[in-house]
Design a protein around this motif. Structure first.
Motif: not given
Length: 127
Positions: A114-127
């Motif tokens: 869940q942490l990884d999912h949130l990090w990818r969805a909400l922290v990493l810049p959009p592709n």
């Protein structure tokens, strides 16, 4: 069986007077699984666009301290508190370079995933 979790986004706020921020991490706490972790990513270009004078090294070192507070790897007194106390302390409102969003809740079977999912969805810049 799903477990209740709480999370908050970590935000870098280079200039308090402008109120602009960039998401630079996420904290996730799951009491049932004794889980409190932090995952970060600093997008230097986005932060420099908000404030060309921002100290990126300070942002990175501050994030390391926040993550150390989560996993207990810091020598600070907070390491002696419970995970719930740490999460509440970390998510308390503040007017500093690093701030957190309001706390949100959900259900998960795997806090790490869940942490990884949130990090990818909400922290990493959009592709």
């Amino acid at each position: 069986m799903p477990h209740v979790f709480e999370y908050a986004l970590l935000r870098a706020v280079p200039r308090q007077d402008r109120g602009e921020f960039v998401n630079v991490g996420v904290l996730l706490y799951c009491a049932d699984r004794q889980f409190l972790r932090c995952k970060t990513h600093v997008d230097a270009d986005r932060l420099l666009a908000l404030d060309p004078r921002i100290d990126l090294d300070l942002v990175q070192s501050s994030l390391r301290l926040w993550c150390g507070s989560c996993d207990g790897s810091t020598n600070a007194p907070i390491a002696g508190t419970t995970l719930g106390q740490r999460f509440r302390w970390l998510t308390a409102p503040r007017s500093t370079l690093l701030q957190t969003s309001p706390t949100h809740t959900g259900l998960t079977e795997d806090p790490e995933q869940q942490l990884d999912h949130l990090w990818r969805a909400l922290v990493l810049p959009p592709n």
